[in-house]
Motif scaffolding. Structure first.
Motif, mmCIF file in Angstrom:
data_model
loop_
_atom_site.group_PDB
_atom_site.id
_atom_site.type_symbol
_atom_site.label_atom_id
_atom_site.label_comp_id
_atom_site.label_asym_id
_atom_site.label_seq_id
_atom_site.Cartn_x
_atom_site.Cartn_y
_atom_site.Cartn_z
ATOM 1 N N GLN A 20 0.939 -1.179 -0.100
ATOM 2 C CA GLN A 20 -0.134 -0.156 -0.115
ATOM 3 C C GLN A 20 0.828 1.340 -0.055
ATOM 4 O O GLN A 20 1.655 1.398 0.864
ATOM 5 N N THR A 21 0.752 2.102 -1.011
ATOM 6 C CA THR A 21 1.587 3.418 -1.161
ATOM 7 C C THR A 21 0.884 4.341 -0.299
ATOM 8 O O THR A 21 -0.323 4.283 0.112
ATOM 9 N N ASN A 22 1.487 5.553 -0.139
ATOM 10 C CA ASN A 22 1.057 6.594 0.832
ATOM 11 C C ASN A 22 -0.317 7.206 0.014
ATOM 12 O O ASN A 22 -0.956 7.800 0.745
ATOM 13 N N ASN A 23 -0.499 7.124 -1.179
ATOM 14 C CA ASN A 23 -1.741 7.799 -1.768
ATOM 15 C C ASN A 23 -2.829 6.484 -1.849
ATOM 16 O O ASN A 23 -4.075 6.888 -2.247
ATOM 17 N N GLY A 24 -2.637 5.423 -1.078
ATOM 18 C CA GLY A 24 -3.822 4.316 -0.910
ATOM 19 C C GLY A 24 -3.829 3.609 -2.064
ATOM 20 O O GLY A 24 -4.671 2.748 -2.105
ATOM 21 N N SER A 25 -2.951 3.649 -3.186
ATOM 22 C CA SER A 25 -3.385 2.807 -4.369
ATOM 23 C C SER A 25 -2.482 1.589 -4.167
ATOM 24 O O SER A 25 -1.067 1.623 -3.878
ATOM 25 N N GLY A 26 -2.787 0.450 -4.340
ATOM 26 C CA GLY A 26 -2.023 -0.863 -4.119
ATOM 27 C C GLY A 26 -1.270 -1.126 -5.443
ATOM 28 O O GLY A 26 -1.657 -0.893 -6.628
ATOM 29 N N VAL A 27 0.158 -1.423 -5.340
ATOM 30 C CA VAL A 27 0.615 -1.862 -6.446
ATOM 31 C C VAL A 27 1.490 -3.133 -6.390
ATOM 32 O O VAL A 27 2.143 -3.244 -5.296
ATOM 33 N N ALA A 28 1.122 -4.148 -7.294
ATOM 34 C CA ALA A 28 1.816 -5.359 -7.165
ATOM 35 C C ALA A 28 3.504 -5.323 -7.034
ATOM 36 O O ALA A 28 4.055 -4.471 -7.950
ATOM 37 N N LEU A 48 16.723 12.515 7.903
ATOM 38 C CA LEU A 48 17.036 11.947 6.435
ATOM 39 C C LEU A 48 15.772 11.286 5.663
ATOM 40 O O LEU A 48 16.132 11.076 4.530
ATOM 41 N N VAL A 49 14.645 10.847 6.407
ATOM 42 C CA VAL A 49 13.787 10.000 5.725
ATOM 43 C C VAL A 49 12.660 11.006 5.046
ATOM 44 O O VAL A 49 12.283 12.088 5.812
ATOM 45 N N GLU A 50 12.582 10.791 3.845
ATOM 46 C CA GLU A 50 11.451 11.415 3.224
ATOM 47 C C GLU A 50 10.025 10.918 3.612
ATOM 48 O O GLU A 50 9.160 11.667 3.724
ATOM 49 N N SER A 51 9.706 9.369 3.521
ATOM 50 C CA SER A 51 8.610 9.030 3.969
ATOM 51 C C SER A 51 8.882 7.540 4.255
ATOM 52 O O SER A 51 9.494 6.793 3.707
ATOM 53 N N ILE A 52 7.911 6.941 4.959
ATOM 54 C CA ILE A 52 7.611 5.393 5.307
ATOM 55 C C ILE A 52 6.647 5.076 4.085
ATOM 56 O O ILE A 52 5.444 5.601 4.230
ATOM 57 N N ILE A 72 11.186 2.487 2.625
ATOM 58 C CA ILE A 72 11.596 3.937 2.900
ATOM 59 C C ILE A 72 12.086 4.642 1.826
ATOM 60 O O ILE A 72 13.032 4.135 0.871
ATOM 61 N N SER A 73 11.598 5.798 1.547
ATOM 62 C CA SER A 73 12.159 6.725 0.754
ATOM 63 C C SER A 73 13.061 7.793 1.341
ATOM 64 O O SER A 73 12.329 8.351 2.385
ATOM 65 N N TRP A 74 14.108 8.076 0.861
ATOM 66 C CA TRP A 74 15.290 9.141 1.561
ATOM 67 C C TRP A 74 15.045 10.336 0.685
ATOM 68 O O TRP A 74 14.788 10.328 -0.199
ATOM 69 N N LYS A 75 15.701 11.271 1.436
ATOM 70 C CA LYS A 75 15.697 12.559 0.671
ATOM 71 C C LYS A 75 16.689 12.647 -0.223
ATOM 72 O O LYS A 75 16.593 13.828 -0.854
ATOM 73 N N PRO A 88 14.430 -4.360 8.098
ATOM 74 C CA PRO A 88 13.880 -5.080 9.203
ATOM 75 C C PRO A 88 13.107 -3.672 10.089
ATOM 76 O O PRO A 88 13.538 -3.073 10.283
ATOM 77 N N ALA A 89 11.771 -4.288 10.285
ATOM 78 C CA ALA A 89 11.007 -3.253 11.258
ATOM 79 C C ALA A 89 11.692 -3.004 12.542
ATOM 80 O O ALA A 89 11.624 -1.783 12.970
ATOM 81 N N ASN A 90 12.417 -3.855 13.169
ATOM 82 C CA ASN A 90 12.871 -3.601 14.611
ATOM 83 C C ASN A 90 13.977 -2.479 14.488
ATOM 84 O O ASN A 90 14.299 -1.639 15.433
ATOM 85 N N VAL A 91 14.543 -2.350 13.399
ATOM 86 C CA VAL A 91 15.614 -1.395 12.946
ATOM 87 C C VAL A 91 15.076 -0.144 12.949
ATOM 88 O O VAL A 91 15.517 0.907 13.541
ATOM 89 N N VAL A 92 13.751 0.120 12.085
ATOM 90 C CA VAL A 92 13.287 1.230 11.897
ATOM 91 C C VAL A 92 12.558 1.726 13.186
ATOM 92 O O VAL A 92 12.559 2.967 13.663
ATOM 93 N N TYR A 93 11.921 0.756 13.893
ATOM 94 C CA TYR A 93 11.291 1.163 15.407
ATOM 95 C C TYR A 93 12.291 1.733 16.193
ATOM 96 O O TYR A 93 12.221 2.817 16.797
ATOM 97 N N GLU A 94 13.756 1.499 16.033
ATOM 98 C CA GLU A 94 14.782 2.188 17.039
ATOM 99 C C GLU A 94 15.272 3.488 16.451
ATOM 100 O O GLU A 94 15.413 4.329 17.134
ATOM 101 N N LYS A 95 15.239 3.453 14.976
ATOM 102 C CA LYS A 95 15.980 4.580 14.438
ATOM 103 C C LYS A 95 15.075 5.933 14.124
ATOM 104 O O LYS A 95 15.196 7.125 14.286
ATOM 105 N N CYS A 96 13.928 5.401 13.977
ATOM 106 C CA CYS A 96 12.491 6.673 13.825
ATOM 107 C C CYS A 96 11.396 6.050 14.270
ATOM 108 O O CYS A 96 10.522 6.013 13.371
#
Length: 205
Positions: free
Chosen positions: A119-127, A150-154, A169-172, A180-188
């Motif tokens: 699921q992307t940020n605009n709500g449209s599913g992309v395979a 540093l992060v543009e968006s999750i 993640i999209s970066w600036k 892995p989710a556990n890394v992202v939970y810690e960093k942002c």
């Protein structure tokens, strides 16, 4: 050259005392050495109810990490940061669990022809197979302690076959990576919490 010797035992005693005093001062300097906390990795409760923290020391290897009580941590700000990040990470995990329960209770399925979709940020599913942007696998990510600047968006969170979560993640700087989710939970953790809050459906009372 004529050698000079102390005239009596008292002079010998004074010289020895001076040497001993210098040694004591050196020992005190060693005892007063201050170690800098680079990061607090974890916490635990001892059998006596005392909270201890697993410390990564600046300039030392991970093998030198040690458990210390709060009174041994001089920088109280780093304790505050640790508990704030832990609270945000717990909130993000709670929001993720709530969204999972909501989806399992009649939420829209993001599947098409048997293939899981993101699921992307605009709500449209992309395979996955059709998505134009390729995300590079990067388990560790940037060396920065805080990824938020540093992060543009999750972009999305996906569940692997082993039931673990991976975050896209999209970066600036224009890069696209997955971690892995556990890394992202810690960093942002605050960005993860925002991601889940925007997608949780609340029931009308």
């Amino acid at each position: 050259m004529k050698e000079e010797f102390p005239e009596d035992d008292n002079e010998i005693s004074n010289v020895s005392a001076k040497d001993q005093g210098m040694e004591d001062e050196e020992d005190e300097e060693d005892d007063d050495e201050v170690y800098v906390v680079e990061k607090i990795l974890d916490d635990r409760q001892t059998s006596n109810g005392v909270t201890e923290y697993l410390i990564k020391w600046e300039g030392y290897l991970n093998s030198e990490n040690s458990w210390e009580c709060e009174e041994n941590i001089l920088d109280k700000d780093i304790l505050k940061v640790y508990w704030e990040q832990k609270k945000k990470a717990a909130a993000a995990r709670k929001a993720a669990a709530a969204m999972k329960r909501n989806n399992s209770n009649g939420g829209n399925s993001n599947t098409s022809t048997g293939k899981r979709q993101r699921q992307t940020n605009n709500g449209s599913g992309v395979a996955d197979a059709k998505k134009s942007t390729e995300y590079d696998s990067d388990s560790d990510g940037p060396d920065a302690k805080d990824w938020v600047p540093l992060v543009e968006s999750i972009d999305t969170v996906d569940r692997l076959d082993d039931q673990s979560l991976v975050v896209f993640i999209s970066w600036k700087n224009g890069k696209y990576t997955k971690h892995p989710a556990n890394v992202v939970y810690e960093k942002c953790p605050q960005l993860m919490l925002k991601f889940y809050e925007e997608r949780v459906r609340f029931r009308n009372k």
